[in-house]
Each structure stands twice: as structure tokens, then as C-alpha cells.
Motif scaffolding. Structure first.
Motif, short mmCIF file in Angstrom:
data_model
loop_
_atom_site.label_atom_id
_atom_site.label_comp_id
_atom_site.label_asym_id
_atom_site.label_seq_id
_atom_site.Cartn_x
_atom_site.Cartn_y
_atom_site.Cartn_z
N GLY A 111 0.79 -1.23 0.00
CA GLY A 111 0.00 0.00 0.00
C GLY A 111 0.82 1.27 0.00
O GLY A 111 0.30 2.35 0.32
N ARG A 231 -3.09 1.76 -4.17
CA ARG A 231 -3.40 2.03 -2.76
C ARG A 231 -4.89 1.84 -2.47
O ARG A 231 -5.26 1.36 -1.40
N HIS A 232 -5.73 2.20 -3.45
CA HIS A 232 -7.16 2.00 -3.27
C HIS A 232 -7.49 0.51 -3.20
O HIS A 232 -8.31 0.07 -2.38
N THR A 235 -6.31 -0.82 0.14
CA THR A 235 -7.22 -0.41 1.22
C THR A 235 -8.49 -1.24 1.22
O THR A 235 -8.95 -1.71 2.27
N MET A 238 -7.71 -4.74 2.49
CA MET A 238 -7.51 -4.76 3.94
C MET A 238 -8.85 -4.69 4.67
O MET A 238 -9.08 -5.39 5.66
N SER A 239 -9.73 -3.84 4.16
CA SER A 239 -11.05 -3.69 4.80
C SER A 239 -11.86 -4.97 4.69
O SER A 239 -12.53 -5.38 5.64
N HIS A 245 -9.55 -0.28 11.35
CA HIS A 245 -9.45 0.99 10.63
C HIS A 245 -8.19 1.76 11.01
O HIS A 245 -7.52 2.34 10.15
N VAL A 248 -5.21 0.33 9.14
CA VAL A 248 -5.23 0.68 7.72
C VAL A 248 -4.73 2.11 7.53
O VAL A 248 -3.93 2.40 6.63
N LYS A 249 -5.17 3.03 8.39
CA LYS A 249 -4.71 4.42 8.33
C LYS A 249 -3.20 4.50 8.52
O LYS A 249 -2.51 5.22 7.80
N LEU A 252 -1.27 3.20 5.50
CA LEU A 252 -1.31 4.13 4.37
C LEU A 252 -0.52 5.40 4.63
O LEU A 252 -0.32 6.20 3.73
N HIS A 254 -1.53 7.76 6.77
CA HIS A 254 -2.47 8.84 7.07
C HIS A 254 -2.43 9.17 8.56
O HIS A 254 -2.30 8.28 9.39
#
Length: 255
Positions: A111, A231-232, A235, A238-239, A245, A248-249, A252, A254
């Protein structure tokens, strides 16, 4: 915020677009693509911020937007579902260019942003096989924050990269008797000495070809297929797998 190597690439983009390193004459720019314009807007803002004149950078960036007002037009980005993601990954694995295939699989498995991936050092990859974690240095990340991620889903790809690409792919073209070792992944995709923007553009062209071969895109629907699409997909995967969550953030990058 951008990585230091990207700042140098931005400075080069300014010189190519405006003829020198002082982008004062904005109307000189012609024929730039929407994505190229957005990159130049970031470039001029960064150039003047480095010189402690944020207002001047913003003024010039706003001037660029007026030249091509349609460049900011929102794009519809459709992320493939589970079945589509499998088709896309299968197309990656069939791709003839081994170097590109391995780099794209690495991005899909971890990612990472394209710039973060292209700036990954050989040493970082080698260390990840010993520790089980791959470390992104602060200076190579968008947010200037280091992060370490487990390489569980990318170990085989990393091993293949280190085994298959022990030498620069350009060694045979330059001087076969004096192979040139590679330092960062971006050097495997473009000519030695090329900047990260050139490497990213080359990567983007390959991803569009992969999207076409997968049957998920046509010539008229390629806009959304860029390195960022990986990356999308990462994501979404992973979801679907139930990853928290917060993790995942973090993965990435974030805040």
C-alpha cells in the motif's frame, strides 16, 4: 509536504516549463496536462516556500489554475471489487516486464505511495527479510513521518526483487563488463540519474497497460488507472479482510 528528492524533481519541472528557476511568467506555459498542471502548482508553491515567501508561491499557483481552469475537474475513480482486484493482480503476474511486475506487486502488497516505493533502498529490502518489517524513512514519506510495516504479504516479492535484480537493468546496455549496482527501486524502472517524476510517469504508463490487459479498462477509461489506484485496491482488500481501521490508516501513512 514532499520528500526531498521530489523537491529536486519539482525544481527541474519548473525549469523545463518556464525556462529558468524563477517561475514568474506563468502565461508562458502551454499544452500541459491536468495532472502535469497540478504537479507544477505544487512545484511553484514548494519553490517559493523554500524561500520563505509562501504568498508568492500561492499567487503563482493560483495563476496556473486560471490558465487551465478545467484541470481541477473531479475525476470519477472506480475501485475494482474483489473479483476485479483478482483479475488485475493476475494481469500483473502475466506482465512481461519482470522489473515492473515485481515493483507493482510490492506496491499492491504494502500500500505504499509511488514515491515511497521508488525511493526504497536495496538495504531496506535486505533488512526487511531479516526483521520481517520494512522501514520507510521520514525523508521519503509524504508526511515526513517514518513508519515500519510487516512484510508478511510481500516477502516473496522482495526476495524475487533481490534475486532477480541483483544488478542494475542498465548494466548490459552501458558496460556489461562493469555492472552498475542499483540503490533504490526507481533506478530499476528508468535510466540512471532520472528523477522520481520521470520514474513515476514510467510506472504509470505500465499500470495503464496492465489495466488494459486485465480487461478492466479500455482506452477511453484509463484516467483513473494510476499508481495511486494500487493504494485504493490495497485499502479495499484490507477492509474486506477485517483489518482495524486504525491500522489501515497507519499502513497508508495517514495521520
Amino acid at each position: 509536504m514532499v520528500a526531498k528528492s521530489t523537491e529536486f524533481a519539482y525544481a527541474g519541472a519548473i525549469r523545463r516549463a518556464f525556462g529558468d528557476a524563477r517561475p514568474d511568467f506563468v502565461p508562458r506555459l502551454r499544452g500541459v496536462t491536468p495532472s502535469g498542471l497540478e504537479m507544477l502548482q505544487a512545484a511553484v508553491k514548494n519553490y517559493w516556500e523554500e524561500r520563505d515567501d509562501v504568498a508568492q508561491g500561492q499567487r503563482l499557483a493560483d495563476g496556473l489554475a486560471k490558465i487551465r481552469p478545467s484541470a481541477k475537474k473531479a475525476r470519477l475513480r472506480i475501485v475494482p471489487g474483489e473479483e476485479g482486484s483478482k483479475r488485475f493482480e493476475a494481469a500483473i503476474r502475466r506482465y512481461a516486464n519482470t522489473r515492473v511486475k515485481l515493483v507493482v506487486l510490492l506496491m499492491l502488497g504494502l500500500g505504499f505511495r509511488s514515491g515511497e516505493t521508488l525511493l526504497l533502498s536495496k538495504q531496506a529490502l535486505e533488512d526487511s527479510l531479516k526483521t520481517g518489517y520494512i522501514v520507510l524513512k521520514a525523508e521519503t514519506t509524504k508526511g515526513k513521518k517514518p513508519r515500519a510495516l510487516p512484510t508478511t504479504k510481500a516477502t516473496r516479492v522482495i526476495e524475487a526483487l533481490l534475486e532477480t535484480l541483483a544488478l542494475s537493468p542498465h548494466a548490459a546496455v552501458n558496460r556489461p563488463e562493469q555492472p552498475v549496482p542499483w540503490r533504490v527501486l526507481g533506478e530499476l524502472l528508468a535510466a540512471p540519474g532520472s528523477n522520481v517524476i520521470t520514474q513515476r510517469n514510467m510506472l504509470a504508463r505500465h499500470i495503464k497497460k496492465i489495466a488494459l490487459s486485465s480487461g478492466l479498462a479500455t482506452e477511453s477509461s484509463l484516467d483513473g488507472w494510476s499508481p495511486h489506484m494500487l493504494r485504493h485496491i490495497f485499502t479495499a482488500r484490507m477492509s474486506r479482510d477485517g483489518a482495524p481501521h486504525a491500522y489501515v490508516k497507519f499502513a497508508l501513512g495517514h495521520s
